[in-house]
Design an enzyme around this catalytic site. Structure first.
Site, PDB file in Angstrom:
ATOM      1  N   LYS A 139       2.016  -3.001  14.353  1.00 37.18           N
ATOM      2  CA  LYS A 139       0.886  -3.292  13.461  1.00 37.18           C
ATOM      3  C   LYS A 139       0.173  -4.560  13.913  1.00 37.18           C
ATOM      4  CE  LYS A 139       2.992  -0.831   9.631  1.00 37.18           C
ATOM      5  NZ  LYS A 139       3.843  -0.863   8.436  1.00 37.18           N
ATOM      6  N   GLN A 197       6.623  -5.222   4.635  1.00 34.62           N
ATOM      7  CA  GLN A 197       7.288  -4.088   5.284  1.00 34.62           C
ATOM      8  C   GLN A 197       8.525  -3.660   4.477  1.00 34.62           C
ATOM      9  OE1 GLN A 197       6.086  -2.530   8.208  1.00 34.62           O
ATOM     10  NE2 GLN A 197       7.590  -0.989   7.603  1.00 34.62           N
ATOM     11  N   ASP A 252      -1.806  -1.440   1.783  1.00 30.49           N
ATOM     12  CA  ASP A 252      -0.872  -0.319   1.894  1.00 30.49           C
ATOM     13  C   ASP A 252      -1.119   0.710   0.784  1.00 30.49           C
ATOM     14  OD1 ASP A 252       0.808  -0.006   4.008  1.00 30.49           O
ATOM     15  OD2 ASP A 252       2.400  -1.305   3.242  1.00 30.49           O
TER      16      ASP A 252
END
Ligand code: NAD
Length: 296
Positions: free
Chosen positions: A52, A96, A119
């Site tokens: 990412k 994460q 997200d």
């Protein structure tokens, strides 16, 4: 033979569009910035985070890594998220998952400002999807929609069957495909669905997101269907140096002869997921600076 939908190629062209958009934003004094929070040392998470950040670098998005030890407390983690919420230079916040044992993911999701929730996990953003007014769509479902759109596949009036009902993948895909503009007639299947093969055989568009290696066989697929394989599973393969290889939820070799379109694993939905995280970050930067979202 099916036509292959390459998430790698579609993701690369989205990243190229983003590069130009980021240049434009920077020339207006706006530098899109993603904060990436990693807690502990899960090897898979470390790979995801590295990818990412690397993609951010390729596009020109600034990424700020916050690597915390597994001993981090819930309060410390939420305090960090709150400080990122308050930092005007940060536009997107990604924590994460999975978190180490003892840390509560839901509380972290709730702590992230919905305006920086790139997200798309905050209940406000999930609720906006359910209302047909999405703001941040979680990256994998967003990627699936873009693959369909950019492959010229019309979903309107089609029978779509989604295998899996998780909050992260199956449910939002099903909600989006049935929403205005996409207009599919959607059936959601899960581990308790009866006569599964009968249901999937009716699908013009079949999305598999269950996490079982090569579960979808050719006899479960309607001839000429569009098959989107979200699954990422590692199976033993002594012929590989690593001793394993990655497969999806679809038995690719036998289904590719029957479907009209199919996504490979790897190189399918996976690269799209990262590309859409970048889109969400750029859109967060635009929106926090009073601009409308990019037209994709
Ligand atoms: P999950 O475990 O949260 O959900 C799995 C779902 O599948 C559940 O709703 C369950 O009811 C359903 N299911 C299980 N067995 C079934 C069966 N026999 N028949 C029908 N349905 C069944 O998983 P998830 O987070 O939704 O992920 C699904 C898959 O997608 C996994 O392989 C995961 O690794 C992958 N994934 C890929 C990406 C990507 O970027 N490509 C992103 C997220 C998840």
């Amino acid at each position: 033979m099916s036509k292959l939908i390459s998430g790698k190629a579609i993701g690369a062209s989205i990243n190229e569009e983003l590069r130009k958009e980021v240049d434009q934003l920077k020339s207006n004094g706006i530098e899109p910035c993603l904060a990436v929070v990693l807690v502990g040392e899960d090897p898979a998470s470390e790979v995801y985070v590295r990818n990412k950040k690397r993609t951010c670098g390729e596009i020109g998005i600034r990424s700020i890594g916050h690597d915390l030890p597994a001993s981090t407390t819930q309060q410390e983690l939420e305090n960090l998220v709150k400080s990122l919420n308050d930092d005007p230079a940060v536009h997107g916040i990604l924590c994460q998952f999975p978190l180490p044992k003892g840390l509560d993911e839901t509380r972290v999701i709730l702590a992230i400002s919905p305006d920086k929730d790139v997200d798309g996990l905050h209940p406000l953003n999930a609720g906006l999807i359910a209302m047909g007014q999405p703001k941040f769509i979680s990256c994998t479902p967003f990627g699936v929609l873009q693959m369909l759109k950019r492959s010229g596949i019309s979903t309107s009036g089609k029978n779509a069957v989604v295998l899996g009902r998780s909050n992260l993948v199956g449910r939002p895909i099903a909600t989006l495909l049935s929403s205005k503009g996409w207009d599919a007639t959607v059936t959601v299947c899960h581990s308790r669905t009866a006569n599964l093969a009968e249901v999937t055989s009716q699908a013009d568009i079949l999305v598999a997101a269950i996490g079982i290696p090569e579960f979808v066989k050719a006899d479960m697929v309607k001839p000429g269907a569009v098959v989107i394989d979200v699954g990422i599973n590692r199976i033993d393969d002594p012929s590989k140096a690593s001793g394993s290889r990655m497969v999806g939820d679809v038995a690719f070799k036998e289904v590719e002869g029957k479907a009209a379109f199919i996504t490979p694993v790897p190189g399918g939905v996976g690269p799209m997921t990262i590309a859409m995280l970048m889109v969400n970050t750029v859109n967060a930067a635009r929106s926090l600076n009073g601009m409308t979202e990019m037209d994709l």
